[in-house]
Design a protein around this motif. Sequence first.
Motif, PDB file in Angstrom:
ATOM      1  N   LEU A 190       8.154  -0.289  10.553  1.00 23.05           N
ATOM      2  CA  LEU A 190       7.907  -0.661  11.957  1.00 23.05           C
ATOM      3  C   LEU A 190       7.607  -2.148  12.086  1.00 23.05           C
ATOM      4  CD1 LEU A 190       5.728   2.372  13.137  1.00 23.05           C
ATOM      5  CD2 LEU A 190       8.054   1.815  13.888  1.00 23.05           C
ATOM      6  N   MET A 191       6.778  -2.659  11.203  1.00 19.13           N
ATOM      7  CA  MET A 191       6.400  -4.063  11.285  1.00 19.13           C
ATOM      8  C   MET A 191       7.544  -4.995  10.878  1.00 19.13           C
ATOM      9  SD  MET A 191       3.557  -3.711  12.636  1.00 19.13           S
ATOM     10  CE  MET A 191       3.362  -5.475  12.846  1.00 19.13           C
ATOM     11  N   TYR A 192       8.376  -4.562   9.924  1.00 20.66           N
ATOM     12  CA  TYR A 192       9.536  -5.376   9.561  1.00 20.66           C
ATOM     13  C   TYR A 192      10.494  -5.510  10.745  1.00 20.66           C
ATOM     14  CZ  TYR A 192       8.742  -5.912   4.519  1.00 20.66           C
ATOM     15  OH  TYR A 192       8.263  -6.290   3.281  1.00 20.66           O
ATOM     16  N   TYR A 207      14.689   2.491   0.147  1.00 17.22           N
ATOM     17  CA  TYR A 207      14.883   3.049  -1.199  1.00 17.22           C
ATOM     18  C   TYR A 207      13.695   3.921  -1.597  1.00 17.22           C
ATOM     19  CZ  TYR A 207      15.133   3.474  -6.223  1.00 17.22           C
ATOM     20  OH  TYR A 207      15.137   3.990  -7.495  1.00 17.22           O
ATOM     21  N   TYR A 208      12.485   3.406  -1.402  1.00 23.00           N
ATOM     22  CA  TYR A 208      11.299   4.181  -1.789  1.00 23.00           C
ATOM     23  C   TYR A 208      11.086   5.395  -0.890  1.00 23.00           C
ATOM     24  CZ  TYR A 208      10.037   0.580  -5.142  1.00 23.00           C
ATOM     25  OH  TYR A 208      10.044  -0.284  -6.215  1.00 23.00           O
ATOM     26  N   LYS A 219       0.814  -1.210   0.000  1.00 17.37           N
ATOM     27  CA  LYS A 219       0.000   0.000   0.000  1.00 17.37           C
ATOM     28  C   LYS A 219       0.855   1.271   0.000  1.00 17.37           C
ATOM     29  CE  LYS A 219      -3.725  -2.203   2.638  1.00 17.37           C
ATOM     30  NZ  LYS A 219      -4.453  -2.225   3.927  1.00 17.37           N
ATOM     31  N   GLN A 220       2.177   1.084  -0.087  1.00 14.41           N
ATOM     32  CA  GLN A 220       3.146   2.196  -0.076  1.00 14.41           C
ATOM     33  C   GLN A 220       3.106   2.972   1.240  1.00 14.41           C
ATOM     34  OE1 GLN A 220       2.686   4.570  -3.637  1.00 14.41           O
ATOM     35  NE2 GLN A 220       2.851   2.797  -4.974  1.00 14.41           N
ATOM     36  N   GLU A 221       2.752   2.269   2.303  1.00 10.56           N
ATOM     37  CA  GLU A 221       2.772   2.857   3.649  1.00 10.56           C
ATOM     38  C   GLU A 221       4.113   2.482   4.285  1.00 10.56           C
ATOM     39  OE1 GLU A 221      -2.082   2.241   4.174  1.00 10.56           O
ATOM     40  OE2 GLU A 221      -0.677   0.978   5.297  1.00 10.56           O
ATOM     41  N   TYR A 222       5.147   3.171   3.851  1.00  5.42           N
ATOM     42  CA  TYR A 222       6.504   2.710   4.138  1.00  5.42           C
ATOM     43  C   TYR A 222       6.913   2.858   5.606  1.00  5.42           C
ATOM     44  CZ  TYR A 222       6.697   2.600  -0.918  1.00  5.42           C
ATOM     45  OH  TYR A 222       6.432   2.328  -2.245  1.00  5.42           O
ATOM     46  N   LYS A 223       6.438   3.882   6.274  1.00  3.41           N
ATOM     47  CA  LYS A 223       6.765   4.034   7.703  1.00  3.41           C
ATOM     48  C   LYS A 223       6.184   2.883   8.515  1.00  3.41           C
ATOM     49  CE  LYS A 223       9.090   7.897   7.583  1.00  3.41           C
ATOM     50  NZ  LYS A 223      10.558   7.894   7.864  1.00  3.41           N
ATOM     51  N   ASN A 224       4.931   2.566   8.232  1.00  2.00           N
ATOM     52  CA  ASN A 224       4.289   1.454   8.941  1.00  2.00           C
ATOM     53  C   ASN A 224       4.938   0.127   8.576  1.00  2.00           C
ATOM     54  OD1 ASN A 224       2.429   3.120  10.228  1.00  2.00           O
ATOM     55  ND2 ASN A 224       0.934   2.947   8.573  1.00  2.00           N
TER      56      ASN A 224
END
Length: 219
Positions: free
Chosen positions: A29-31, A56-57, A21-26
Amino acid sequence: MTKNDLKFQESLQKARAHFEKQEYKNAQLMYFQALNLTSNQEDKAIIWAEVSWVYYYEKDYQKAIEAAENVLINNNAYQALDDLYRVQGYSYLGLSNMTLAERFLQLSLANNSTDEKQQYVKYELGKLHFIKGSYDLAHPFFTEIVEFFEQANQEYKLSIWFYLGFISYYLNTLFRCWCSFFHHFFITLFSFKYFFHLLTSITFEKATLLVAILTRKIA
């Protein structure tokens, strides 16, 4: 499967869902939550590989490179090297380090030259050689991928024909230069969607050179 394993899988699935979903901050955190829930080195390597694309993104290119380096630290038998080297090559492009960008993009191609994603690697390598003035090296990259982008991506296709036109001029192959230019021009003319893309790609230097090409030997 233990309770901790279930939490790990849940965190990893959530991370990937956020990434899609391109929610990179979230996603990040989950990674990292998943990373803390496993001691398996192969799992850690996979997570770091996916985190490298998150960085990267987010345009955090240095962290993307460091995350990619962590992959092989955790698993020196990691298989998806084409993907790993590609993200490093793209990140070095983002940092304007053309020497290392070329090195890692070449490594990516050496591990896989056929997948669709790798055609974009060839495009970037063609651009790198063009920027350096190595037109004889840039030319085969662009000619190899032009057929692929005829179907896959119109903007890239137009860009490739534009590069080929200038390369042909620099290599003193005037006939090929005219063919490439007019191929590019007429496709763009009848594809108004991409006309603005062409205009914005013409720098003053390119415009000056284009005038020279079109007036050469006419008089």
